[in-house]
Scaffold this motif. Structure first.
Motif, PDB file in Angstrom:
ATOM      1  N   TYR A 258      -1.349  -7.556   0.789  1.00 29.52           N
ATOM      2  CA  TYR A 258      -1.590  -6.922   2.085  1.00 29.52           C
ATOM      3  C   TYR A 258      -0.243  -6.609   2.712  1.00 29.52           C
ATOM      4  CZ  TYR A 258      -0.928 -11.770   3.741  1.00 29.52           C
ATOM      5  OH  TYR A 258      -0.446 -13.031   3.964  1.00 29.52           O
ATOM      6  N   GLN A 259      -0.262  -5.721   3.714  1.00 31.14           N
ATOM      7  CA  GLN A 259       0.953  -5.346   4.404  1.00 31.14           C
ATOM      8  C   GLN A 259       0.756  -5.447   5.912  1.00 31.14           C
ATOM      9  OE1 GLN A 259       1.493  -1.579   1.845  1.00 31.14           O
ATOM     10  NE2 GLN A 259       3.613  -2.158   2.284  1.00 31.14           N
ATOM     11  N   GLU A 260       1.867  -5.625   6.596  1.00 31.01           N
ATOM     12  CA  GLU A 260       1.848  -5.768   8.047  1.00 31.01           C
ATOM     13  C   GLU A 260       1.108  -4.600   8.699  1.00 31.01           C
ATOM     14  OE1 GLU A 260       5.101  -6.229  11.683  1.00 31.01           O
ATOM     15  OE2 GLU A 260       5.756  -6.110   9.585  1.00 31.01           O
ATOM     16  N   GLY A 261       0.203  -4.936   9.616  1.00 31.82           N
ATOM     17  CA  GLY A 261      -0.528  -3.906  10.340  1.00 31.82           C
ATOM     18  C   GLY A 261      -1.899  -3.594   9.783  1.00 31.82           C
ATOM     19  N   MET A 262      -2.168  -4.009   8.538  1.00 32.85           N
ATOM     20  CA  MET A 262      -3.487  -3.786   7.959  1.00 32.85           C
ATOM     21  C   MET A 262      -4.521  -4.690   8.627  1.00 32.85           C
ATOM     22  SD  MET A 262      -2.514  -3.537   3.874  1.00 32.85           S
ATOM     23  CE  MET A 262      -4.253  -3.668   3.416  1.00 32.85           C
ATOM     24  N   THR A 263      -5.769  -4.202   8.711  1.00 31.68           N
ATOM     25  CA  THR A 263      -6.844  -5.018   9.261  1.00 31.68           C
ATOM     26  C   THR A 263      -7.040  -6.258   8.393  1.00 31.68           C
ATOM     27  OG1 THR A 263      -7.963  -3.073  10.153  1.00 31.68           O
ATOM     28  CG2 THR A 263      -9.281  -5.072   9.891  1.00 31.68           C
TER      29      THR A 263
ATOM     30  N   ASN B 127      -9.284  -8.877   7.143  1.00 31.24           N
ATOM     31  CA  ASN B 127     -10.681  -9.264   6.952  1.00 31.24           C
ATOM     32  C   ASN B 127     -10.856 -10.474   6.053  1.00 31.24           C
ATOM     33  OD1 ASN B 127     -11.787  -7.131   8.500  1.00 31.24           O
ATOM     34  ND2 ASN B 127     -11.487  -5.722   6.787  1.00 31.24           N
TER      35      ASN B 127
ATOM     36  N   SER C  80      -4.846 -14.871  10.539  1.00 27.19           N
ATOM     37  CA  SER C  80      -5.906 -14.031  11.106  1.00 27.19           C
ATOM     38  C   SER C  80      -7.092 -14.843  11.614  1.00 27.19           C
ATOM     39  CB  SER C  80      -6.396 -13.029  10.046  1.00 27.19           C
ATOM     40  OG  SER C  80      -7.002 -13.707   8.955  1.00 27.19           O
TER      41      SER C  80
ATOM     42  N   LYS D 208      -4.909  -8.317  12.743  1.00 24.58           N
ATOM     43  CA  LYS D 208      -4.097  -7.524  11.821  1.00 24.58           C
ATOM     44  C   LYS D 208      -3.176  -8.502  11.083  1.00 24.58           C
ATOM     45  CE  LYS D 208      -5.288  -3.428  13.672  1.00 24.58           C
ATOM     46  NZ  LYS D 208      -5.995  -2.355  12.940  1.00 24.58           N
ATOM     47  N   TYR D 209      -2.873  -8.194   9.820  1.00 23.14           N
ATOM     48  CA  TYR D 209      -1.897  -9.012   9.112  1.00 23.14           C
ATOM     49  C   TYR D 209      -0.535  -8.836   9.774  1.00 23.14           C
ATOM     50  CZ  TYR D 209      -5.396  -9.737   5.473  1.00 23.14           C
ATOM     51  OH  TYR D 209      -6.524 -10.082   4.802  1.00 23.14           O
TER      52      TYR D 209
ATOM     53  N   ASN E  69       3.972  -9.241   5.340  1.00 22.23           N
ATOM     54  CA  ASN E  69       3.737  -8.573   4.069  1.00 22.23           C
ATOM     55  C   ASN E  69       3.597  -9.605   2.961  1.00 22.23           C
ATOM     56  OD1 ASN E  69       4.219  -5.714   5.005  1.00 22.23           O
ATOM     57  ND2 ASN E  69       6.216  -6.592   5.475  1.00 22.23           N
TER      58      ASN E  69
END
Length: 232
Positions: free
Chosen positions: A33-38, A40, A77, A84-85, A88
């Motif tokens: 995952y990367q910074e800013g991704m939702t 879940n 989260s 948001k994550y 990174n």
């Protein structure tokens, strides 16, 4: 002898594994995952290595930890609104990962006091690790930050040899600099000084620490428990 920080699965890992709804593999060089991704899902590392880092606005990278077998990532989260994550997660060694949906984990923690308690303990330990890392980076300067990082890496990946401790993790000088919050040039200079003084040597991309006590003395090491003084 190799240090073993996670010889067995903890209570929270075993219980979380029963909640997973998918398992998958990822190749080295890809992002979990990367910074800013939702956000879940929360992830459990079944094998491989994941590097957790933060990228600043001007493009500088600060590596915070390396997650390996039985580690959890994406946990920031939990119990947050529209999460948001924040960091990174880069795969640095081919990995197999189990995913738990955030909502599923939250409901189980509300129902299962034992899981919630163990997870809180894990979060507390992780917070203490992070605080000690930032303390070393801020208070010890560039040289001290590198010395501290090398000490932590011996605790996580150290293999005792007849002439020192091998850090059994190949790292470029840039990758090492990212853990110290400094430039590659500064890291190169300090490493070369340590080589000249025979404090360390490098073979096949891996560092051997010949005088660990020197590094500890230089930063006034408090000999914290290994559970807090590591790179994981």
């Amino acid at each position: 002898m190799t240090y073993q920080l996670k010889a067995t699965q903890s209570v929270e890992i075993k219980e979380m594994l029963t909640l997973t709804d998918r398992r998958f593999k990822m190749a080295k060089g890809t992002f979990l995952y990367q910074e800013g991704m939702t956000a879940n899902e929360v992830y459990i590392i079944l094998s491989g290595k994941i590097q957790i880092s933060k990228i600043s606005a001007d493009g500088r990278e600060l590596s915070l930890r390396i997650c390996s077998t039985n580690d959890i990532c994406g946990e920031l989260s939990i119990f947050t609104h529209s999460p948001k994550y924040m960091l990174n997660a880069l795969v640095i060694d081919d990995a197999e990962i189990a995913a738990v949906k955030k909502d599923t984990l939250e409901k189980e923690m509300l129902r299962n006091g034992s899981l919630a308690f163990e997870f809180m303990k894990w979060i507390s330990d992780h917070s203490r690790k992070t605080q000690t890392k930032f303390r070393d980076l801020v208070l010890n300067g560039k040289k001290g930050a590198l010395y501290s990082t090398l000490i932590r890496m011996t605790n996580s990946y150290g293999v005792h040899l007849s002439d020192g401790i091998l850090i059994d993790l190949p790292l470029t000088n840039q990758e090492l600099a990212n853990f110290c919050g400094t430039s590659r040039e500064s890291t190169n200079r300090i490493l070369n000084e340590l080589k000249r003084e025979n404090i360390i040597s490098v073979t096949k991309g891996k560092i051997i620490i010949h005088d660990l006590q020197f590094l500890k003395d230089e930063i006034g090491c408090e000999d914290c428990p290994i559970i807090y003084c590591n790179i994981e």
